[in-house]
Design an enzyme around this catalytic site. Structure first.
Site, PDB file in Angstrom:
ATOM      1  N   THR A 141      47.001   5.856  36.344  1.00  0.00           N
ATOM      2  CA  THR A 141      48.682   6.350  36.267  1.00  0.00           C
ATOM      3  C   THR A 141      49.737   6.182  37.045  1.00  0.00           C
ATOM      4  O   THR A 141      49.461   5.798  38.246  1.00  0.00           O
ATOM      5  CB  THR A 141      48.540   8.133  36.352  1.00  0.00           C
ATOM      6  OG1 THR A 141      48.699   8.749  36.380  1.00  0.00           O
ATOM      7  CG2 THR A 141      47.133   8.408  37.780  1.00  0.00           C
ATOM      8  N   ASP A 142      50.588   6.271  36.845  1.00  0.00           N
ATOM      9  CA  ASP A 142      52.083   6.369  37.883  1.00  0.00           C
ATOM     10  C   ASP A 142      52.113   7.071  38.143  1.00  0.00           C
ATOM     11  O   ASP A 142      53.053   7.205  39.285  1.00  0.00           O
ATOM     12  CB  ASP A 142      53.310   6.386  36.635  1.00  0.00           C
ATOM     13  CG  ASP A 142      53.528   7.537  35.765  1.00  0.00           C
ATOM     14  OD1 ASP A 142      52.691   7.911  35.411  1.00  0.00           O
ATOM     15  OD2 ASP A 142      54.809   7.681  34.856  1.00  0.00           O
ATOM     16  N   GLU A 143      52.007   7.998  38.062  1.00  0.00           N
ATOM     17  CA  GLU A 143      51.750   9.681  39.301  1.00  0.00           C
ATOM     18  C   GLU A 143      51.716   8.352  41.145  1.00  0.00           C
ATOM     19  O   GLU A 143      51.838   9.780  41.406  1.00  0.00           O
ATOM     20  CB  GLU A 143      51.075  10.960  38.950  1.00  0.00           C
ATOM     21  CG  GLU A 143      50.232  11.257  37.565  1.00  0.00           C
ATOM     22  CD  GLU A 143      50.633  12.792  37.399  1.00  0.00           C
ATOM     23  OE1 GLU A 143      50.273  13.534  38.336  1.00  0.00           O
ATOM     24  OE2 GLU A 143      50.251  12.953  36.655  1.00  0.00           O
ATOM     25  N   TYR A 167      45.971  15.368  42.462  1.00  0.00           N
ATOM     26  CA  TYR A 167      44.869  14.464  41.087  1.00  0.00           C
ATOM     27  C   TYR A 167      45.374  12.432  41.452  1.00  0.00           C
ATOM     28  O   TYR A 167      44.446  11.656  41.197  1.00  0.00           O
ATOM     29  CB  TYR A 167      45.607  15.006  39.959  1.00  0.00           C
ATOM     30  CG  TYR A 167      45.636  13.591  38.609  1.00  0.00           C
ATOM     31  CD1 TYR A 167      44.957  13.410  37.915  1.00  0.00           C
ATOM     32  CD2 TYR A 167      47.140  13.053  38.396  1.00  0.00           C
ATOM     33  CE1 TYR A 167      44.089  12.116  37.052  1.00  0.00           C
ATOM     34  CE2 TYR A 167      46.684  11.838  37.325  1.00  0.00           C
ATOM     35  CZ  TYR A 167      45.446  11.364  36.647  1.00  0.00           C
ATOM     36  OH  TYR A 167      45.461  10.561  35.275  1.00  0.00           O
ATOM     37  N   LYS A 171      43.661   9.428  42.564  1.00  0.00           N
ATOM     38  CA  LYS A 171      44.198   8.173  41.158  1.00  0.00           C
ATOM     39  C   LYS A 171      44.232   6.760  42.423  1.00  0.00           C
ATOM     40  O   LYS A 171      43.820   5.422  42.536  1.00  0.00           O
ATOM     41  CB  LYS A 171      44.619   7.757  40.083  1.00  0.00           C
ATOM     42  CG  LYS A 171      43.983   9.397  39.052  1.00  0.00           C
ATOM     43  CD  LYS A 171      43.122   8.372  38.157  1.00  0.00           C
ATOM     44  CE  LYS A 171      43.135   7.835  37.288  1.00  0.00           C
ATOM     45  NZ  LYS A 171      42.296   6.873  36.417  1.00  0.00           N
TER      46      LYS A 171
HETATM   47  P1  NAD Z   1      40.476  12.973  28.979  1.00  0.00           P
HETATM   48  O1  NAD Z   1      40.396  13.826  30.954  1.00  0.00           O
HETATM   49  O2  NAD Z   1      40.815  13.602  28.044  1.00  0.00           O
HETATM   50  O3  NAD Z   1      39.168  12.774  29.047  1.00  0.00           O
HETATM   51  C1  NAD Z   1      38.406  12.130  30.100  1.00  0.00           C
HETATM   52  C2  NAD Z   1      36.895  11.694  29.691  1.00  0.00           C
HETATM   53  O4  NAD Z   1      36.140  11.542  31.001  1.00  0.00           O
HETATM   54  C3  NAD Z   1      36.079  12.923  29.398  1.00  0.00           C
HETATM   55  O5  NAD Z   1      35.746  12.518  28.011  1.00  0.00           O
HETATM   56  C4  NAD Z   1      35.170  13.411  30.470  1.00  0.00           C
HETATM   57  O6  NAD Z   1      33.751  13.850  29.920  1.00  0.00           O
HETATM   58  C5  NAD Z   1      34.872  12.426  31.059  1.00  0.00           C
HETATM   59  N1  NAD Z   1      34.198  11.858  32.687  1.00  0.00           N
HETATM   60  C6  NAD Z   1      34.823  12.941  33.410  1.00  0.00           C
HETATM   61  N2  NAD Z   1      34.172  12.974  34.912  1.00  0.00           N
HETATM   62  C7  NAD Z   1      33.153  11.939  33.702  1.00  0.00           C
HETATM   63  C8  NAD Z   1      31.749  11.508  34.881  1.00  0.00           C
HETATM   64  N3  NAD Z   1      31.598  11.770  36.273  1.00  0.00           N
HETATM   65  N4  NAD Z   1      30.845  11.071  34.290  1.00  0.00           N
HETATM   66  C9  NAD Z   1      31.440   9.815  33.403  1.00  0.00           C
HETATM   67  N5  NAD Z   1      32.650  10.337  32.433  1.00  0.00           N
HETATM   68  C10 NAD Z   1      33.447  12.119  32.968  1.00  0.00           C
HETATM   69  O7  NAD Z   1      41.674  12.241  30.254  1.00  0.00           O
HETATM   70  P2  NAD Z   1      43.158  11.262  29.589  1.00  0.00           P
HETATM   71  O8  NAD Z   1      43.623  12.043  29.893  1.00  0.00           O
HETATM   72  O9  NAD Z   1      42.090  10.962  28.498  1.00  0.00           O
HETATM   73  O10 NAD Z   1      42.970  10.367  30.688  1.00  0.00           O
HETATM   74  C11 NAD Z   1      41.941   9.251  30.728  1.00  0.00           C
HETATM   75  C12 NAD Z   1      42.295   8.705  31.555  1.00  0.00           C
HETATM   76  O11 NAD Z   1      43.403   7.783  31.546  1.00  0.00           O
HETATM   77  C13 NAD Z   1      41.874   8.914  33.337  1.00  0.00           C
HETATM   78  O12 NAD Z   1      41.923   7.893  33.827  1.00  0.00           O
HETATM   79  C14 NAD Z   1      43.104   8.917  33.767  1.00  0.00           C
HETATM   80  O13 NAD Z   1      43.544   9.055  35.025  1.00  0.00           O
HETATM   81  C15 NAD Z   1      44.080   7.971  32.949  1.00  0.00           C
HETATM   82  N6  NAD Z   1      45.697   8.345  32.211  1.00  0.00           N
HETATM   83  C16 NAD Z   1      45.988   9.601  31.390  1.00  0.00           C
HETATM   84  C17 NAD Z   1      47.300   9.369  31.257  1.00  0.00           C
HETATM   85  C18 NAD Z   1      47.700  10.698  30.229  1.00  0.00           C
HETATM   86  O14 NAD Z   1      48.726  11.160  30.293  1.00  0.00           O
HETATM   87  N7  NAD Z   1      46.344  11.632  29.657  1.00  0.00           N
HETATM   88  C19 NAD Z   1      48.610   9.066  31.761  1.00  0.00           C
HETATM   89  C20 NAD Z   1      48.036   7.540  32.245  1.00  0.00           C
HETATM   90  C21 NAD Z   1      47.032   7.486  32.462  1.00  0.00           C
HETATM   91  O1  DAU Z   2      52.136  10.589  34.469  1.00  0.00           O
HETATM   92  C1  DAU Z   2      50.666  10.501  33.855  1.00  0.00           C
HETATM   93  C2  DAU Z   2      49.552  11.569  33.856  1.00  0.00           C
HETATM   94  O2  DAU Z   2      50.455  12.493  32.922  1.00  0.00           O
HETATM   95  C3  DAU Z   2      48.637  11.047  33.551  1.00  0.00           C
HETATM   96  O3  DAU Z   2      48.587  10.588  34.728  1.00  0.00           O
HETATM   97  C4  DAU Z   2      47.967  12.689  33.629  1.00  0.00           C
HETATM   98  O4  DAU Z   2      46.485  12.467  33.516  1.00  0.00           O
HETATM   99  C5  DAU Z   2      48.359  13.779  32.720  1.00  0.00           C
HETATM  100  O5  DAU Z   2      47.408  15.033  33.045  1.00  0.00           O
HETATM  101  C6  DAU Z   2      50.464  13.724  32.772  1.00  0.00           C
HETATM  102  O6  DAU Z   2      49.868  14.248  34.271  1.00  0.00           O
HETATM  103  P1  DAU Z   2      51.361  15.641  33.989  1.00  0.00           P
HETATM  104  O7  DAU Z   2      51.260  16.513  34.692  1.00  0.00           O
HETATM  105  O8  DAU Z   2      52.548  14.698  33.864  1.00  0.00           O
HETATM  106  O9  DAU Z   2      51.133  16.150  32.339  1.00  0.00           O
HETATM  107  P2  DAU Z   2      51.012  17.328  31.862  1.00  0.00           P
HETATM  108  O10 DAU Z   2      51.224  17.795  30.743  1.00  0.00           O
HETATM  109  O11 DAU Z   2      49.964  18.848  32.436  1.00  0.00           O
HETATM  110  O12 DAU Z   2      52.200  18.189  32.072  1.00  0.00           O
HETATM  111  C7  DAU Z   2      54.095  17.447  32.045  1.00  0.00           C
HETATM  112  C8  DAU Z   2      55.247  18.681  32.163  1.00  0.00           C
HETATM  113  O13 DAU Z   2      55.053  19.635  32.203  1.00  0.00           O
HETATM  114  C9  DAU Z   2      55.105  18.304  34.325  1.00  0.00           C
HETATM  115  O14 DAU Z   2      56.627  17.809  34.593  1.00  0.00           O
HETATM  116  C10 DAU Z   2      54.298  19.381  34.111  1.00  0.00           C
HETATM  117  C11 DAU Z   2      55.007  21.025  32.583  1.00  0.00           C
HETATM  118  N1  DAU Z   2      54.357  22.073  32.309  1.00  0.00           N
HETATM  119  C12 DAU Z   2      52.579  21.726  32.235  1.00  0.00           C
HETATM  120  C13 DAU Z   2      52.223  22.775  31.095  1.00  0.00           C
HETATM  121  C14 DAU Z   2      50.162  22.391  31.681  1.00  0.00           C
HETATM  122  C15 DAU Z   2      55.333  23.227  32.059  1.00  0.00           C
HETATM  123  O15 DAU Z   2      56.588  22.938  32.039  1.00  0.00           O
HETATM  124  N2  DAU Z   2      54.223  23.642  31.131  1.00  0.00           N
HETATM  125  C16 DAU Z   2      52.710  23.918  31.329  1.00  0.00           C
HETATM  126  O16 DAU Z   2      51.909  24.521  31.033  1.00  0.00           O
END
Ligand code: NAD
Ligand code: DAU
Length: 364
Positions: A141-143, A167, A171
């Site tokens: 992630t970019d975080e 988180y 990562k």
């Molecule tokens: P998600 O939370 O929707 O899905 C995570 C999946 O991993 C689930 O199916 C869960 O059951 C499985 N899992 C969790 N713990 C596990 C374990 N111990 N063993 C096996 N499976 C396990 O997450 P997502 O949003 O799809 O993100 C996927 C990946 O991409 C993550 O590594 C996250 O850090 C990264 N990522 C997410 C975003 C985003 O915006 N969602 C952006 C950048 C990177």
């Molecule tokens: O940048 C990549 C990341 O993006 C991933 O690594 C994470 O897995 C993914 O969850 C996401 O993180 P964020 O914290 O940016 O996503 P989230 O959807 O939780 O929140 C997006 C923005 O909105 C953030 O600035 C917080 C804000 N927010 C979020 C929620 C849930 C609100 O204002 N209200 C809310 O209820």
């Protein structure tokens, strides 16, 4: 010479029942077609419904198990002999990491470590030819880069790590382990650092699906702080195509930033969703959904702005996002409108409990 993952061999995907993982599995079978072994322990975020369309498809082998179980992973790779491991499995929600960081350290750090150990043992048993093909792709992630001011340049692959949430820290730790396995053991790794994804099958704890569903039901739309935090949004299919490009053509040991070139303030995302809902699911009696917007207490350590410089992946691999934010968001809103049954199924008692935990103390 490095050859990259070709299109014929099986791959092991971790976390393939989650949001991005399930999109990736569906896309992989559509575009590449070689078998996928999908290892997922089905936490609250994992959902087999996401892969229902693959029922009866012999190319998809689902395994219910934990990435921390090194023995299980070892036996899976020896049985199926994947030519790549694509590692999505993680705890992924920042707010949950603030309420309870333990699971994040367990899965994201210890789980990735166990997976690397199993991959390293398997890699050492492969023939020279198989070793040339093998890849371990770590989805990050970019975080990990921390936060930007309004005029700071976007994150590049050279930006120093400065994670601000449990988180992001977990990562970052996993990224460092992956890097170390390349330099120390020669494991052929690739790491991607991506910005915020949105699209079908996203669990409605994250901003975009939460706002869509609350807006549909006339519930308050919680905006943290002043609503001016900025994220760079990427449609999930674009993330999947970027990962395929890195797997096929990425340089070993390198990291690639992936972004959507779509920076938006949260409040602008929320008002756009309100307007889309008013258009696609009008409720004339209730009036505009914008009236539901409610500013609530901020997230502790809330990163102000993320922005990705995705020049390296464009220059080296020819990848660029294809979906514009406005069209991608429209498709996403429509997807949630068309999949009410999926929505009802994911909003179990555990989901409602989380909503209560996260929002009860955040009065306007
Ligand atoms: P998600 O939370 O929707 O899905 C995570 C999946 O991993 C689930 O199916 C869960 O059951 C499985 N899992 C969790 N713990 C596990 C374990 N111990 N063993 C096996 N499976 C396990 O997450 P997502 O949003 O799809 O993100 C996927 C990946 O991409 C993550 O590594 C996250 O850090 C990264 N990522 C997410 C975003 C985003 O915006 N969602 C952006 C950048 C990177
Ligand atoms: O940048 C990549 C990341 O993006 C991933 O690594 C994470 O897995 C993914 O969850 C996401 O993180 P964020 O914290 O940016 O996503 P989230 O959807 O939780 O929140 C997006 C923005 O909105 C953030 O600035 C917080 C804000 N927010 C979020 C929620 C849930 C609100 O204002 N209200 C809310 O209820």
């Amino acid at each position: 010479m490095q050859t990259g993952t070709n299109s014929s061999g099986p791959i092991l995907v971790t976390g393939g029942a989650g949001f991005i993982g399930s999109n990736f599995v569906l896309e992989w079978l559509r575009h590449v077609g070689s078998p996928v072994i999908n290892l997922d322990n089905l936490t609250y975020a994992g959902n087999r419904e996401n892969l229902r369309s693959l029922d009866g498809d012999a190319r998809h082998i689902f395994v219910h198990g934990d990435i921390s179980d090194e023995k299980l992973v070892g036996s899976l790779v020896r049985e199926h002999r994947p030519q790549a491991i694509v590692h999505f499995a993680a705890e992924s929600h920042v707010d949950r990491s603030i309420v309870g960081p333990d699971a994040f350290i367990q899965t994201n750090v210890f789980g990735t470590f166990a997976l690397l150990q199993a991959a390293r043992a398997y890699f050492s048993e492969l023939s020279r030819e198989e070793q040339k093909q093998f890849r371990f792709l770590h989805v990050s992630t970019d975080e990990v880069y921390g936060t930007l001011g309004p005029d700071d340049p976007a994150f590049t692959e050279e930006t120093a790590y400065a994670p601000n949430s449990p988180y992001a820290a977990s990562k970052a730790a996993s990224d460092h382990l992956v890097r170390a396995y390349f330099h120390t053991y020669g494991l052929p790794v690739l790491t991607t650092n991506c910005s915020n994804n949105y699209g079908p099958y996203q669990f409605p704890e994250k901003l975009i699906p939460l706002i869509i569903l609350n807006g549909l039901e006339g519930k308050p739309l919680p905006v943290y702080g002043d609503g001016k935090n900025v994220r760079d949004w990427l449609f999930v299919e674009d993330h999947c195509s970027a990962i395929r490009a890195v797997l096929e053509r990425g340089r070993l040991g390198e990291t690639y930033n992936i972004g959507g070139n779509s920076e938006r303030a949260n409040i602008d995302v929320v008002t756009t969703i309100c307007d889309l809902l008013d258009e696609l699911a009008p409720d004339p009696e209730a009036g505009s959904r914008r009236q539901l917007i409610t500013y609530v207490k901020d997230r502790p350590g809330h990163d102000r702005r993320y922005a990705i410089n995705a020049e390296k992946i464009r220059r080296e691999l020819g990848w660029a996002p294809t979906e514009k934010f406005e069209t991608g968001l429209r498709k996403t809103v429509q997807w949630y409108l068309d999949h009410r049954e999926w929505v009802e199924n994911v909003r179990s008692g555990a989901y409602l409990k989380w909503i209560e935990t996260n929002y009860a103390g955040r009065t306007a």
